[in-house]
Design an enzyme around this catalytic site. Structure first.
Site, mmCIF file in Angstrom:
data_model
loop_
_atom_site.group_PDB
_atom_site.id
_atom_site.type_symbol
_atom_site.label_atom_id
_atom_site.label_comp_id
_atom_site.label_asym_id
_atom_site.label_seq_id
_atom_site.Cartn_x
_atom_site.Cartn_y
_atom_site.Cartn_z
ATOM 1 N N SER A 1 47.339 36.373 21.754
ATOM 2 C CA SER A 1 46.432 35.811 20.744
ATOM 3 C C SER A 1 45.262 36.735 20.451
ATOM 4 O O SER A 1 44.849 36.875 19.302
ATOM 5 C CB SER A 1 45.853 34.481 21.228
ATOM 6 O OG SER A 1 46.846 33.532 21.412
ATOM 7 N N GLU B 1 50.662 38.569 12.187
ATOM 8 C CA GLU B 1 49.886 39.808 12.140
ATOM 9 C C GLU B 1 50.630 40.868 12.943
ATOM 10 O O GLU B 1 50.940 40.646 14.110
ATOM 11 C CB GLU B 1 48.498 39.584 12.732
ATOM 12 C CG GLU B 1 47.631 38.657 11.892
ATOM 13 C CD GLU B 1 46.364 38.238 12.619
ATOM 14 O OE1 GLU B 1 45.378 38.964 12.534
ATOM 15 O OE2 GLU B 1 46.376 37.178 13.280
HETATM 16 N N1 LIG Z 1 49.632 28.322 21.587
HETATM 17 C C1 LIG Z 1 49.240 28.955 20.489
HETATM 18 O O1 LIG Z 1 48.759 28.339 19.527
HETATM 19 C C2 LIG Z 1 49.405 30.445 20.388
HETATM 20 C C3 LIG Z 1 49.343 31.048 19.120
HETATM 21 C C4 LIG Z 1 49.549 32.431 19.018
HETATM 22 C C5 LIG Z 1 49.759 33.178 20.162
HETATM 23 N N2 LIG Z 1 49.786 32.566 21.382
HETATM 24 C C6 LIG Z 1 50.043 33.397 22.557
HETATM 25 O O2 LIG Z 1 51.416 33.296 22.890
HETATM 26 C C7 LIG Z 1 51.569 33.461 24.296
HETATM 27 C C8 LIG Z 1 52.288 32.237 24.867
HETATM 28 O O3 LIG Z 1 51.503 31.092 24.607
HETATM 29 P P1 LIG Z 1 52.122 29.611 24.664
HETATM 30 O O4 LIG Z 1 51.129 28.750 23.954
HETATM 31 O O5 LIG Z 1 53.527 29.643 24.251
HETATM 32 O O6 LIG Z 1 52.017 29.337 26.234
HETATM 33 P P2 LIG Z 1 52.965 28.374 27.125
HETATM 34 O O7 LIG Z 1 52.174 28.118 28.364
HETATM 35 O O8 LIG Z 1 53.453 27.213 26.339
HETATM 36 O O9 LIG Z 1 54.219 29.290 27.471
HETATM 37 C C9 LIG Z 1 54.136 30.423 28.281
HETATM 38 C C10 LIG Z 1 55.449 30.546 29.008
HETATM 39 O O10 LIG Z 1 55.467 31.789 29.725
HETATM 40 C C11 LIG Z 1 56.237 31.561 30.876
HETATM 41 N N3 LIG Z 1 56.069 32.646 31.837
HETATM 42 C C12 LIG Z 1 55.214 32.758 32.858
HETATM 43 N N4 LIG Z 1 55.440 33.923 33.519
HETATM 44 C C13 LIG Z 1 56.442 34.545 32.881
HETATM 45 C C14 LIG Z 1 57.144 35.771 33.083
HETATM 46 N N5 LIG Z 1 56.837 36.573 34.077
HETATM 47 N N6 LIG Z 1 58.159 36.077 32.226
HETATM 48 C C15 LIG Z 1 58.491 35.257 31.214
HETATM 49 N N7 LIG Z 1 57.870 34.074 30.979
HETATM 50 C C16 LIG Z 1 56.861 33.739 31.809
HETATM 51 C C17 LIG Z 1 55.763 30.203 31.380
HETATM 52 O O11 LIG Z 1 56.678 29.643 32.296
HETATM 53 C C18 LIG Z 1 55.698 29.435 30.056
HETATM 54 O O12 LIG Z 1 56.894 28.755 29.780
HETATM 55 C C19 LIG Z 1 50.173 33.677 24.867
HETATM 56 O O13 LIG Z 1 49.897 35.043 24.941
HETATM 57 C C20 LIG Z 1 49.297 33.012 23.813
HETATM 58 O O14 LIG Z 1 47.971 33.486 23.812
HETATM 59 C C21 LIG Z 1 49.645 31.222 21.513
#
Ligand SMILES: NC(=O)c1ccc[n+]([C@@H]2O[C@H](COP(=O)([O-])OP(=O)(O)OC[C@H]3O[C@@H](n4cnc5c(N)ncnc54)[C@H](O)[C@@H]3O)[C@@H](O)[C@H]2O)c1
Length: 302
Positions: free
Chosen positions: A114, A147
């Protein structure tokens, strides 16, 4: 550089990972998805199936998604790998080091962080020319923007391929030329949030009023009128005059608000604790989530 992008590997099967996998599968790619947490991995296809049904999208797309509990197997045949693991820099660095050990030399590697600079995530890689950022928005299958962020090392060809890949998948990619924290979208969003919190902190209005002011005024226009279009529309001379009066008074603290720090210290964490800036019953939370989803679905279909 991969000439034809067919196989996509997604790392992390959480909120973003399963949605990104869904978009690429719907676009016809074979998608592998990896997560070390079995519950997350096991639920990925169920969540995608439910989303496709809810949106009226091709239900067969889910059959192109293959959950794998082995990272090496998930990235081995991928032309493009996108990481969506937790927002934790050392974890992301470890994950990319591991990806690099198993992936094809021509594959392009992307992080969906993010706000973390892509440079910090990718600096330890042997080949940094194929590494970049792709910042999606939640939910990935409803919000069009992605992006695409290059670093000083990223090859132009990798950026071009990534933009073409996302365009072909129905997304709206934009190129961010410099790798700064928060890229473009989150810098703009959090500049607004900083002022929103400051207005409450300084007693100018309450939290509900901040949200009402935005939603019932310029928020109505934002989807069709960006701030710089708006500045041109009213005139840059008027914009300059407004800025001379207002900007000196805006919040410009270089770190988080003490008001926000106090909320967190008090356990007022928002929806997850039932209170944050405002109080949230279970029904109110569900109603707001449904309203946002409904709004985004309508915008997609428009
Ligand atoms: N939630 C949002 O609105 C949003 C928007 C844009 C970007 N992001 C970014 O996307 C990324 C994921 O966010 P999210 O909201 O999906 O989080 P989330 O917590 O829903 O999912 C993250 C996943 O990563 C997994 N994980 C942990 N260690 C891991 C590893 N070693 N290898 C593979 N998977 C692993 C976890 O088990 C979990 O299922 C983050 O960097 C976040 O900042 C989130």
């Amino acid at each position: 550089m991969a000439q034809e992008i067919k196989n996509v590997g997604v790392l992390g099967a959480g909120l973003m990972g399963h949605g990104i996998a869904q978009v690429f599968a719907l676009a016809g790619h074979d998608v592998t998805i990896y997560d070390p947490v079995m519950a997350a991995l096991d639920s990925a296809k169920t969540r995608i199936r439910a989303n496709l049904a809810d949106l009226g999208d091709d239900p067969a797309a889910v059959e192109r998604v293959r959950p794998l509990a082995d990272l090496a197997a998930a990235v081995r045949d991928a032309d493009y790998v996108v990481e969506a693991v937790l927002e934790d820099l050392p974890l992301k660095q470890r994950v990319f080091a591991e990806i690099e050990r198993h992936v094809r030399p021509a594959a392009i590697l992307a992080s969906n962080t993010s706000v973390i600079p892509i440079t910090a995530i990718m600096e330890g890689l042997r080949d940094r020319s194929r590494a970049l950022g792709t910042h999606w928005w939640n939910p990935p299958y409803l919000v069009p923007l992605v992006e695409v962020i290059g670093t000083q090392w990223t090859a132009q060809a990798a950026i071009d391929w990534t933009i073409a890949l996302h365009q072909a998948a129905g997304k709206m990619p934009v190129h961010v030329r410099k790798d700064v924290p928060g890229f473009v979208g989150n810098r703009l969003q959090h500049a607004l949030w900083r002022e929103a919190i400051a207005l409450v902190e300084h007693g100018i209005c309450d939290a509900e009023t901040v949200d009402t002011v935005i939603k019932a005024s310029f928020g109505r226009r934002l989807a069709v009128l960006g701030p710089l279009e708006n500045a041109d529309l009213v005139g840059t001379d008027l914009t300059l005059a407004i800025h001379k009066t207002v900007l000196p008074d805006l919040e410009r603290r270089g770190g988080p608000s003490p008001y926000l720090e106090a909320l967190v210290a008090q356990g007022r964490l928002g929806f997850k604790s039932g209170a944050g800036f405002r109080e949230w019953s279970g029904e109110q939370q569900a109603a707001l989530r449904a309203k946002v989803l409904q709004h985004l679905k309508k915008a997609r279909d428009a």
